[in-house]
Motif scaffolding. Structure first.
Motif, PDB file in Angstrom:
ATOM      1  N   ALA A 120       2.974  14.120 -13.507  1.00  0.00           N
ATOM      2  CA  ALA A 120       1.834  15.034 -13.374  1.00  0.00           C
ATOM      3  C   ALA A 120       2.318  16.465 -13.228  1.00  0.00           C
ATOM      4  CB  ALA A 120       0.975  14.630 -12.185  1.00  0.00           C
ATOM      5  N   TRP A 121       3.380  16.667 -12.433  1.00  0.00           N
ATOM      6  CA  TRP A 121       3.910  18.024 -12.249  1.00  0.00           C
ATOM      7  C   TRP A 121       4.518  18.546 -13.550  1.00  0.00           C
ATOM      8  CZ3 TRP A 121       3.693  22.235  -9.540  1.00  0.00           C
ATOM      9  CH2 TRP A 121       4.736  23.172  -9.617  1.00  0.00           C
ATOM     10  N   ALA A 122       5.349  17.755 -14.202  1.00  0.00           N
ATOM     11  CA  ALA A 122       6.024  18.202 -15.417  1.00  0.00           C
ATOM     12  C   ALA A 122       5.047  18.487 -16.558  1.00  0.00           C
ATOM     13  CB  ALA A 122       7.052  17.159 -15.857  1.00  0.00           C
ATOM     14  N   GLU A 132       8.995  16.716  -7.694  1.00  0.00           N
ATOM     15  CA  GLU A 132       9.574  16.790  -9.031  1.00  0.00           C
ATOM     16  C   GLU A 132      10.429  15.574  -9.371  1.00  0.00           C
ATOM     17  OE1 GLU A 132      10.829  20.782 -10.450  1.00  0.00           O
ATOM     18  OE2 GLU A 132      10.435  21.411  -8.387  1.00  0.00           O
ATOM     19  N   LYS A 133      10.830  14.810  -8.356  1.00  0.00           N
ATOM     20  CA  LYS A 133      11.620  13.603  -8.589  1.00  0.00           C
ATOM     21  C   LYS A 133      10.868  12.331  -8.228  1.00  0.00           C
ATOM     22  CE  LYS A 133      16.089  15.891  -7.889  1.00  0.00           C
ATOM     23  NZ  LYS A 133      17.362  15.886  -7.121  1.00  0.00           N
ATOM     24  N   SER A 134       9.712  12.465  -7.590  1.00  0.00           N
ATOM     25  CA  SER A 134       8.957  11.301  -7.150  1.00  0.00           C
ATOM     26  C   SER A 134       8.368  10.555  -8.349  1.00  0.00           C
ATOM     27  CB  SER A 134       7.820  11.739  -6.216  1.00  0.00           C
ATOM     28  OG  SER A 134       6.893  10.685  -6.025  1.00  0.00           O
ATOM     29  N   PRO A 135       8.572   9.246  -8.447  1.00  0.00           N
ATOM     30  CA  PRO A 135       7.969   8.485  -9.540  1.00  0.00           C
ATOM     31  C   PRO A 135       6.453   8.622  -9.598  1.00  0.00           C
ATOM     32  CG  PRO A 135       9.626   7.170  -8.426  1.00  0.00           C
ATOM     33  CD  PRO A 135       9.415   8.388  -7.588  1.00  0.00           C
ATOM     34  N   ALA A 136       5.820   8.837  -8.435  1.00  0.00           N
ATOM     35  CA  ALA A 136       4.358   8.922  -8.404  1.00  0.00           C
ATOM     36  C   ALA A 136       3.847  10.260  -8.918  1.00  0.00           C
ATOM     37  CB  ALA A 136       3.858   8.681  -6.973  1.00  0.00           C
ATOM     38  N   TYR A 137       4.620  11.336  -8.736  1.00  0.00           N
ATOM     39  CA  TYR A 137       4.097  12.682  -8.994  1.00  0.00           C
ATOM     40  C   TYR A 137       4.824  13.450 -10.097  1.00  0.00           C
ATOM     41  CZ  TYR A 137       2.428  11.620  -4.279  1.00  0.00           C
ATOM     42  OH  TYR A 137       1.877  11.013  -3.178  1.00  0.00           O
ATOM     43  N   ARG A 146       0.822  -1.201   0.000  1.00  0.00           N
ATOM     44  CA  ARG A 146       0.000   0.000   0.000  1.00  0.00           C
ATOM     45  C   ARG A 146       0.860   1.257   0.000  1.00  0.00           C
ATOM     46  NH1 ARG A 146      -5.320   0.263   1.744  1.00  0.00           N
ATOM     47  NH2 ARG A 146      -5.040   2.499   1.426  1.00  0.00           N
ATOM     48  N   LEU A 147       0.406   2.251  -0.721  1.00  0.00           N
ATOM     49  CA  LEU A 147       1.118   3.513  -0.875  1.00  0.00           C
ATOM     50  C   LEU A 147       0.158   4.661  -0.592  1.00  0.00           C
ATOM     51  CD1 LEU A 147       3.706   5.021  -1.886  1.00  0.00           C
ATOM     52  CD2 LEU A 147       2.697   4.930  -4.177  1.00  0.00           C
ATOM     53  N   SER A 148       0.544   5.572   0.291  1.00  0.00           N
ATOM     54  CA  SER A 148      -0.295   6.730   0.592  1.00  0.00           C
ATOM     55  C   SER A 148       0.031   7.856  -0.374  1.00  0.00           C
ATOM     56  CB  SER A 148      -0.069   7.201   2.029  1.00  0.00           C
ATOM     57  OG  SER A 148      -0.833   8.379   2.282  1.00  0.00           O
ATOM     58  N   THR A 149      -0.953   8.232  -1.190  1.00  0.00           N
ATOM     59  CA  THR A 149      -0.762   9.322  -2.160  1.00  0.00           C
ATOM     60  C   THR A 149      -1.836  10.390  -2.004  1.00  0.00           C
ATOM     61  OG1 THR A 149      -2.040   8.081  -3.814  1.00  0.00           O
ATOM     62  CG2 THR A 149       0.365   7.817  -3.854  1.00  0.00           C
ATOM     63  N   VAL A 150      -2.429  10.477  -0.819  1.00  0.00           N
ATOM     64  CA  VAL A 150      -3.437  11.499  -0.547  1.00  0.00           C
ATOM     65  C   VAL A 150      -2.781  12.881  -0.508  1.00  0.00           C
ATOM     66  CG1 VAL A 150      -5.037  12.355   1.212  1.00  0.00           C
ATOM     67  CG2 VAL A 150      -4.964   9.926   0.665  1.00  0.00           C
ATOM     68  N   ASN A 151      -1.595  12.951   0.121  1.00  0.00           N
ATOM     69  CA  ASN A 151      -0.824  14.188   0.200  1.00  0.00           C
ATOM     70  C   ASN A 151       0.515  13.981  -0.483  1.00  0.00           C
ATOM     71  OD1 ASN A 151      -1.994  14.491   3.567  1.00  0.00           O
ATOM     72  ND2 ASN A 151      -2.817  15.546   1.793  1.00  0.00           N
ATOM     73  N   ALA A 152       1.031  15.037  -1.111  1.00  0.00           N
ATOM     74  CA  ALA A 152       2.334  14.989  -1.765  1.00  0.00           C
ATOM     75  C   ALA A 152       3.175  16.166  -1.284  1.00  0.00           C
ATOM     76  CB  ALA A 152       2.191  15.039  -3.281  1.00  0.00           C
TER      77      ALA A 152
END
Length: 244
Positions: A100-102, A92-97, A80-86
């Motif tokens: 979307a940011w770029a 900018e380096k997170s594989p999850a985010y 499980r991975l919490s992605t409610v808050n970033a």
């Protein structure tokens, strides 16, 4: 970090943010007032192909990373991975985010109020945060679309951005402190409210323009008070702090 908030009514969202159209509706979806992790809720994003046009979408609170095998976010190993808050410091380096940011997949998360835990009494007391001017919050977020490889079902999902709040006279008081860490190194977190004049730069601006909007809100923006039993008369603690 914020893990629950109250969503305004859809009519209020459409009127306040001047939403042009709706998209991303899901079958059997009912508008929820109180939103929790993995709930479906409304968010505002830029409408594709139309400059400065906004649309109201429905997505899961908890961004689904591209590798996930299920709409419940998991790591590449399946945990499980919490992605409610970033955290903005690593997005900018997170594989999850990072994608979307770029790609400029930024959104506004409408909230009538949001709740945060306060541990100053030695136990958790939930505090509720509203805007002092009575307007709804427009909280900074990121969104992306994910497709279930088994069913082909398409999901929109979003995450709420947070910023370090150490030293903020109000938000720095929230969350459980670590007694082994100095007060200025706690990494207390705050959501990032956007003012009405910042919505277009956030949704339609460049990455550099959007980055400049990632900041703490002044304490006088907040009307904050503990969530008390029904019938108890609270004080407007956010305004009291601002006046000190």
């Amino acid at each position: 970090m914020c893990t629950r908030y109250i969503s305004p009514e859809e009519r209020e969202m459409e009127a306040f943010w001047k939403v042009d159209r709706r998209s991303g509706r899901r079958e059997n979806w009912d508008h929820l007032l109180t939103v929790f992790p993995l709930s479906l809720a409304s968010f505002i994003r830029r409408a594709d192909g139309v400059e400065y046009a906004r649309e109201l979408a429905v997505g899961q609170w908890g961004l689904i990373p591209p590798w996930s095998k299920t709409n419940v976010p998991v790591t590449a190993r399946g945990t499980r991975l919490s992605t409610v808050n970033a955290r903005i410091e690593g997005m900018e380096k997170s594989p999850a985010y990072k994608d979307a940011w770029a790609l400029g997949k930024r959104c506004i998360i409408p909230a009538a109020s949001f709740d945060e835990p306060n541990w100053e009494t030695g136990k958790n007391v939930w505090w509720r945060f509203r805007r002092a001017d009575g307007a709804p919050w427009g909280l900074a977020g990121l969104w992306r679309t994910w497709t279930d490889s088994d069913s082909g079902e398409v999901w929109d999902s979003y995450t709420m951005l947070t910023i370090n709040a150490d030293g903020h006279p109000l938000m720095g008081r929230m969350h459980k402190p670590d007694p082994k860490v100095a007060p200025d190194k706690q990494d207390k977190r705050s959501v990032i409210p956007l003012e009405a004049y910042e919505v277009d730069p956030w949704l339609d601006g460049t990455v550099d323009e959007a980055r400049k909007l990632l900041k703490l809100a002044p304490v006088e923006t907040f009307d904050a008070q503990p969530v008390l039993p029904e019938g108890t008369e609270p004080g407007a603690l956010g305004r009291e702090i601002a006046a000190d």
